[in-house]
Design an enzyme around this catalytic site. Structure first.
Site, PDB file in Angstrom:
ATOM      1  CG  ASP A  54      -2.002   1.038   1.187  1.00  5.98           C
ATOM      2  OD1 ASP A  54      -1.985   1.866   0.265  1.00  5.98           O
ATOM      3  OD2 ASP A  54      -2.872   1.038   2.068  1.00  5.98           O
ATOM      4  CG  ASP A  55      -0.012   4.886   0.035  1.00  9.35           C
ATOM      5  OD1 ASP A  55      -0.858   4.540  -0.811  1.00  9.35           O
ATOM      6  OD2 ASP A  55      -0.237   5.747   0.910  1.00  9.35           O
ATOM      7  CB  CYS A  94      -6.580   2.924  -1.415  1.00  9.49           C
ATOM      8  SG  CYS A  94      -5.113   3.555  -0.586  1.00  9.49           S
ATOM      9  NE  ARG A  98      -6.033  -1.045  -1.502  1.00 10.22           N
ATOM     10  CZ  ARG A  98      -5.013  -1.757  -0.991  1.00 10.22           C
ATOM     11  NH1 ARG A  98      -5.154  -3.056  -0.802  1.00 10.22           N
ATOM     12  NH2 ARG A  98      -3.896  -1.166  -0.643  1.00 10.22           N
ATOM     13  CE  LYS A 151      -6.253   0.458   2.045  1.00 12.10           C
ATOM     14  NZ  LYS A 151      -5.388   1.615   1.772  1.00 12.10           N
ATOM     15  CG  HIS A 153      -9.909   1.219   1.145  1.00 13.94           C
ATOM     16  ND1 HIS A 153      -8.885   2.134   1.013  1.00 13.94           N
ATOM     17  CD2 HIS A 153     -10.990   1.946   1.561  1.00 13.94           C
ATOM     18  CE1 HIS A 153      -9.313   3.345   1.318  1.00 13.94           C
ATOM     19  NE2 HIS A 153     -10.599   3.254   1.658  1.00 13.94           N
ATOM     20  CB  SER A 176      -6.711   3.695   4.636  1.00 18.96           C
ATOM     21  OG  SER A 176      -6.695   3.585   3.238  1.00 18.96           O
ATOM     22  CG  HIS A 256      -1.803   4.196   3.732  1.00 25.34           C
ATOM     23  ND1 HIS A 256      -2.140   4.998   4.804  1.00 25.34           N
ATOM     24  CD2 HIS A 256      -2.611   4.588   2.706  1.00 25.34           C
ATOM     25  CE1 HIS A 256      -3.105   5.824   4.442  1.00 25.34           C
ATOM     26  NE2 HIS A 256      -3.407   5.602   3.168  1.00 25.34           N
ATOM     27  CG  ASP A 308      -2.363   0.789  -3.021  1.00 24.15           C
ATOM     28  OD1 ASP A 308      -1.172   1.153  -2.920  1.00 24.15           O
ATOM     29  OD2 ASP A 308      -3.262   1.219  -2.269  1.00 24.15           O
ATOM     30  CG  ASN A 309      -1.841   4.251  -4.414  1.00 27.10           C
ATOM     31  OD1 ASN A 309      -2.917   3.874  -3.941  1.00 27.10           O
ATOM     32  ND2 ASN A 309      -0.890   4.755  -3.639  1.00 27.10           N
ATOM     33  CE  LYS A 329      -2.843   7.606  -1.411  1.00 32.47           C
ATOM     34  NZ  LYS A 329      -2.861   7.107  -0.016  1.00 32.47           N
TER      35      LYS A 329
END
Length: 486
Positions: A54-55, A94, A98, A151, A153, A176, A256, A308-309, A329
Site C-alpha cells: 500500500d503506497d 487505494c 483495488r 487491507k 477497502h 486504510s 501507508h 496499489d499506487n 500517489k
C-alpha cells in the site's frame, strides 16, 4: 494412474467369466482412469499468491534503484523471476486501484471511481457491487480455495466484505490504517498538520478494526505487529490448503501512513521508519517463499508482488519514492500509477526483465485462464492474458493504458507514447486542460520532462483515435463512493 493398481484391475477382469463381467470391468477401468486424471489435473493447477503493498513507490525497492532500503528477498525474487518495468495499476489511489485488480476492469465501469470522493471511508454507504465478478469468484469456479488477508477497502459493510465477494475467509483491516482517527479534522490542511504531531506514532490514535471474516476481533488493531500477523495467517493458510489449489490475496496495509514496525525492525533501516516498514514487508515475502520451498509448493505456485499506487509524497520522509518517475500517489503522472512488479514461479516463469506493458487488471484474465475459467462475456473486461509473456517470453498483448482520475480520463498511453489531456497536482484543485495534449516518449523520457507534442502530430492523431474508440464504448457505473454519512 498407478500402474500396479491398473494391473490389478486388469487381472480382476481377466479372472471374471462372462461378457457381463468383462464389460463391467472395462467400464470400471476407464472410470478409474478418468477419475485419476481429473484428480491429477486438479493438483496440477498452480497455486496463486498476490502480495499487494500500500503506497509503495516505483523506487522503493533496492532492485528498482533505492540506495538505502534493503529488500534482499524481493531482489532475489526478481532475480529468479520476472521483473516488470512498465507495470501499471488501475488508479492512483487505494479503492479504485483495488477494484481494478479484483475485477479486471477500469474502476469507472463498476462505479468504484468517483468525482466526489476518491476512496471509501468508514462512513461510506456502499462498496464493490455484487454484480461485479471478482478474481476470487473466478478462482473458486476453478476449484481453488480462496483467502483475503490484509487491507480490503472495497466496502466495510458485511455485504461488501471479501466473504461476499468470492473469498472463503478474511483476516484484516477493512480500509486504510489511518482511518477512524480519533483526532477531529475540519479540513485537509488540518489532516496534514496532524502528521507533524507525535500522536501519529500512537496506535490508539487510529481506532481501526481487525476483522476475521465478518466479525471485529480487535480494536484498535495493534499495527506494530500487523505485518507479522498477516504473514503468520498467510503461512497457516498455505499449510492448511497445500493439498488443493489455492488463491491467496495478501494486501498489506503498509507502508501507508501511519508507519508501524515490529520490535525486530524498529530503527534498523538507514531509511528511517519508512525503510523499517518496507524491510519488514520484504522479510514477510521471504518467509512466505521459504514456506513454499519447505513444503515443496514452490514448484507449483505463482507469486506476484506489486503495490496499489505510487508513493504519498506529501508525507515527506514518511512517504516513499517514485524513483525517476514524475510525481506520486493521487496523480496521473507516471509516479502515481506505474509500480514495481515481480512474478515468481521457479521452473514455470522464464526469468528476465520485461519492458512490455502490463497491468494489475491483467491478473484477472491471466489467472482466470490458468484456473480454466471463462472470462465473463456480459461485460467489458479490460485485462489481457499475460501468460505468453510469463511462460514463453512472448510480447505482451497490452498495448495501451488509460489513466483515470475519479471518473475522468486524464491521460492515455499507446505504445511508448503518453498523452496528457488534463493535468492536476496529486492533491491540488487547479485543473489544466491541454489541446493539443502534452506528449512524452516514455521509453526515452520516463520522467515526463520533455513535451514533444509539436514534433509528433501523427502520434497525437493516433492516440486521439484510440481515445475516441474507448469513449464510444465506455459505460460508467453508478458512483459507489459518493454517499457518506449517518
Amino acid at each position: 494412474m498407478n500402474s500396479l493398481k491398473l494391473g490389478g484391475l486388469l487381472n480382476l477382469v481377466l479372472a471374471s467369466s462372462g461378457r457381463y463381467y468383462l464389460v463391467l470391468g472395462i467400464i470400471l477401468i476407464f472410470n478409474t482412469i478418468a477419475i485419476a486424471q481429473g484428480n491429477n489435473s486438479k493438483k496440477e493447477k498452480p497455486n496463486v499468491i498476490i502480495i499487494f503493498a500500500d503506497d509503495l513507490g516505483y523506487g522503493d525497492l533496492s532492485s528498482y534503484g533505492h540506495p538505502t532500503i534493503r529488500t534482499t528477498n524481493l531482489d532475489q525474487m526478481a532475480y529468479e523471476g520476472q521483473k516488470w518495468t512498465n507495470f501499471y495499476v488501475g488508479a492512483s489511489v487505494c479503492t479504485p486501484s483495488r477494484a481494478a485488480l479484483l475485477t479486471g476492469r477500469l474502476p469507472v465501469r463498476s462505479g468504484m471511481a468517483s468525482s466526489v470522493n476518491r476512496v471509501l471511508f468508514p462512513d461510506s454507504h456502499n462498496g464493490l457491487p455484487q454484480s461485479e465478478v471478482t478474481l476470487a469468484a473466478q478462482m473458486k469456479k476453478g476449484g481453488y480455495a480462496t483467502a483475503a488477508i490484509g487491507k480490503w477497502h472495497l466496502g466495510h459493510k458485511e455485504e461488501y466484505l471479501p466473504t461476499n465477494h468470492g473469498f472463503d475467509s478474511y483476516y484484516g483491516i477493512p480500509y486504510s490504517n489511518d482511518m477512524d482517527n480519533i483526532v477531529p479534522f475540519r479540513s485537509a490542511g488540518g489532516y496534514f498538520e496532524f502528521w507533524k504531531s507525535e500522536k501519529r506514532k500512537d496506535i490508539n490514535t487510529f481506532n481501526v478494526p481487525l476483522m476475521r471474516d465478518t466479525e471485529i476481533i480487535e480494536r484498535p488493531a495493534d499495527q506494530h505487529t500487523i505485518t507479522k500477523r498477516y504473514t503468520e495467517e498467510a503461512i497457516k493458510f498455505i499449510n492448511d490448503k497445500k493439498d488443493e489449489p489455492f488463491f491467496l490475496y495478501l494486501a498489506h496495509n503498509l507502508p501507508h501512513v501511519p508507519l508501524f514496525a515490529s520490535k525486530d525492525f524498529q530503527g534498523t533501516s538507514p531509511r528511517g521508519i519508512y525503510g523499517d516498514v518496507v524491510e519488514e514487508i520484504d522479510h514477510s515475502v521471504g518467509q512466505i517463499l521459504d514456506e513454499l520451498k519447505k513444503t515443496g509448493l514452490d514448484k507449483n505456485t505463482i507469486v506476484v508482488f506489486t503495490s496499489d499506487n505510487g508513493p504519498w509524497l506529501i508525507m515527506n520522509e514518511e512517504g516513499g519514492s517514485a524513483g525517476l518517475l514524475r510525481n506520486g500517489k493521487g496523480s496521473t503522472w507516471e509516479g502515481g500509477m506505474r509500480e514495481p512488479c515481480i512474478f515468481w514461479a521457479p521452473g514455470r516463469i522464464a526469468p528476465g526483465i520485461v519492458t512490455d506493458l502490463g497491468s494489475t487488471m491483467d491478473l484477472f484474465t491471466t489467472f482466470s485462464k490458468i484456473a480454466g475459467v471463462d472470462i465473463p462475456r456480459d461485460r467489458i473486461v479490460d485485462g489481457v492474458d499475460l501468460a505468453p509473456v510469463l511462460f514463453n517470453k512472448e510480447s505482451s498483448a497490452r498495448k495501451d493504458m488509460f489513466y483515470y482520475r475519479g471518473d475522468k480520463l486524464y491521460a492515455v498511453r499507446v505504445g511508448d507514447f503518453k498523452a496528457h489531456f488534463i493535468t492536476q497536482d496529486a492533491y491540488g484543485t487547479e485543473i489544466t486542460e491541454h489541446d493539443p495534449p502534452l506528449l512524452y516518449n516514455l521509453s526515452i523520457d520516463p520522467s515526463e520532462k520533455y513535451d514533444i507534442s509539436k514534433e509528433n502530430p501523427d502520434v497525437i492523431a493516433n492516440i486521439n483515435r484510440v481515445v475516441k474508440d474507448h469513449n464510444d464504448k465506455m459505460v460508467k457505473g453508478k458512483d459507489q463512493l459518493a454517499e457518506r454519512g449517518d
